[in-house]
Design a protein around this motif. Structure first.
Motif, short mmCIF file in Angstrom:
data_model
loop_
_atom_site.label_atom_id
_atom_site.label_comp_id
_atom_site.label_asym_id
_atom_site.label_seq_id
_atom_site.Cartn_x
_atom_site.Cartn_y
_atom_site.Cartn_z
N ALA B 122 12.19 -5.31 11.45
CA ALA B 122 12.10 -4.44 10.28
C ALA B 122 10.94 -3.47 10.48
CB ALA B 122 11.88 -5.26 9.02
N PRO B 123 11.07 -2.22 10.00
CA PRO B 123 9.96 -1.28 10.13
C PRO B 123 8.70 -1.76 9.43
CG PRO B 123 11.75 -0.37 8.81
CD PRO B 123 12.27 -1.59 9.43
N GLU B 129 2.02 -4.88 11.94
CA GLU B 129 1.44 -5.32 13.22
C GLU B 129 0.65 -4.21 13.89
OE1 GLU B 129 4.63 -6.88 15.52
OE2 GLU B 129 4.94 -8.52 14.10
N ASN B 130 1.16 -2.97 13.83
CA ASN B 130 0.55 -1.90 14.61
C ASN B 130 -0.16 -0.85 13.77
OD1 ASN B 130 1.73 -2.99 17.00
ND2 ASN B 130 3.67 -2.14 16.32
N GLY B 131 -0.21 -1.05 12.45
CA GLY B 131 -0.80 -0.03 11.60
C GLY B 131 -2.26 0.23 11.92
N LEU B 132 -3.03 -0.84 12.08
CA LEU B 132 -4.46 -0.67 12.30
C LEU B 132 -4.73 -0.04 13.67
CD1 LEU B 132 -7.34 -1.11 11.42
CD2 LEU B 132 -7.25 -3.38 12.37
N VAL B 141 -0.89 0.42 3.43
CA VAL B 141 -0.16 1.32 2.52
C VAL B 141 -0.58 2.76 2.77
CG1 VAL B 141 0.23 1.89 0.12
CG2 VAL B 141 0.16 -0.47 0.81
N THR B 142 -1.87 2.98 2.94
CA THR B 142 -2.36 4.33 3.24
C THR B 142 -1.84 4.80 4.59
OG1 THR B 142 -4.34 3.56 2.17
CG2 THR B 142 -4.40 5.73 3.11
N ALA B 143 -1.79 3.88 5.56
CA ALA B 143 -1.28 4.26 6.88
C ALA B 143 0.17 4.71 6.78
CB ALA B 143 -1.41 3.08 7.84
N VAL B 144 0.97 3.98 5.98
CA VAL B 144 2.38 4.37 5.82
C VAL B 144 2.49 5.72 5.11
CG1 VAL B 144 4.53 3.76 4.69
CG2 VAL B 144 3.24 2.02 5.86
N LEU B 145 1.69 5.89 4.04
CA LEU B 145 1.79 7.11 3.24
C LEU B 145 1.39 8.34 4.03
CD1 LEU B 145 0.35 6.61 -0.34
CD2 LEU B 145 2.58 7.46 0.29
N LEU B 146 0.28 8.26 4.72
CA LEU B 146 -0.30 9.48 5.29
C LEU B 146 -0.01 9.64 6.77
CD1 LEU B 146 -3.74 9.52 3.50
CD2 LEU B 146 -1.70 10.80 2.98
N ASP B 147 0.54 8.61 7.43
CA ASP B 147 0.78 8.77 8.86
C ASP B 147 2.24 8.50 9.23
OD1 ASP B 147 0.75 8.42 11.72
OD2 ASP B 147 -1.43 8.42 11.55
N PHE B 148 2.68 7.25 9.03
CA PHE B 148 4.05 6.92 9.46
C PHE B 148 5.08 7.72 8.68
CE2 PHE B 148 1.95 2.84 10.65
CZ PHE B 148 2.18 2.95 12.00
#
Lengths: 116, 183
Positions: B122-123, B129-132, B141-148
């Motif tokens: 699943a995404p 796992e790889n966000g940091l 959540v911030t990583a998903v919002l502003l990057d992914f």
């Protein structure tokens, strides 16, 4: 059980939007529907005894963190949806105020004639 | 904690019912505000602290906008509901939809088991796992919002800009040619 309560909240909002005569009450019902849907989406991503999706300083991101945290994807999307709901509400209120300016009432049974 | 969640949800439902049945518009607006703050508490209980902060700001702004739309206007002369036929049709429709929705709940995973625990790649688990390491943000959540999913946020800003632009245009007193509105 929790899903059902959430659906009940949505149905209360839908019933209000279908039956109310006052434009402001209809807008409030739409706001209730938005709250219900947002809560439902966050619930879908919840994990029992999960942690918030924030990496601890002591804890290196890895499989242990990924198997213990709640789903971050619905949270990010709901954060977007909440902000958009505010913009949509402002637009709805602007339309309602313009209608009041023209017709002098918020009663939708009085607002029948279409004129510019 | 789960019982607290049930209590807050019931509180939200009661607030919604009050806001729909009361004839006083100011009470209705404040009851919807209570529903919104209840949803903020629910987000906190469901381990979503970022999302819990947003409704607080949004509810306050909503209150200001709605009170601006109601204050000083003749809003108390409108009855609360339509005739009995419309009411019964709406009730039947809502109950029918509720029956379908309860049936559909059976197809969902149990409460407390997210979909990403079932799907192999699943995404959401990839983000966790790889966000940091990929974005440098400890808050996923911030990583998903502003990057992914940065394009989603760009679209959100566009929609918000369009809605506010429409509201400004509708609420403008004078037209651009400085002629008064013909009524």
């Amino acid at each position: 059980m929790h899903y059902f309560l959430c659906l009940l909240l949505l149905m209360v909002g839908l019933f209000g939007a279908l039956t109310q005569k006052n434009l402001i009450k209809i807008i409030l019902s739409v706001a209730i529907i938005e709250h219900a849907v947002n809560t439902f989406l966050i619930m879908v991503g919840y994990r029992h005894d999960g942690t918030a999706p924030i990496v601890d300083r002591a804890q290196v991101a890895g499989s242990s963190f990924a198997s213990g945290a709640v789903d971050p994807l619905p949270q990010a999307m709901v954060l977007t949806a909440i902000v958009i709901s505010l913009g949509v509400l402002a637009l709805m209120v602007a339309v309602a105020m313009r209608l009041y300016h023209t017709y002098g009432t918020y009663d939708i049974t009085e607002i029948r004639k279409l004129r510019g | 904690m789960i019982n607290l969640l049930t209590l807050v949800l019931i509180f939200m439902i009661i607030g919604a019912i009050i806001s729909i049945w009361t004839t006083d518009l100011l009470s209705a607006i404040i009851a919807v505000g209570a529903v919104g703050f209840g949803s903020s508490v629910v987000f906190l209980l469901l381990r979503a602290p970022d999302v819990a902060l947003a409704p607080v700001v949004v509810e306050v702004l909503m209150l200001v906008i709605l009170i601006r739309a109601t204050v000083g206007r003749d809003v108390h002369t409108i009855g609360s509901a339509r005739e009995i036929f419309g009411l019964s049709v709406a009730a039947v429709l809502v109950l029918l939809l509720l029956a379908f929705a309860v049936h559909a709940i059976g197809g969902l995973p149990e409460f407390g088991e997210p979909v990403m625990a079932r799907v192999a790649d699943a995404p959401a688990s990839y983000y966790l796992e790889n966000g940091l390491s990929q974005t440098g943000s400890a808050n996923i959540v911030t990583a998903v919002l502003l990057d992914f999913r940065g394009y989603d946020t760009l679209g959100e800003a566009t929609v918000l800009f369009g809605a506010i632009l429409g509201a400004m245009t509708l609420l403008r007193r004078k037209s651009r040619t400085d002629k008064p509105r013909q009524e």
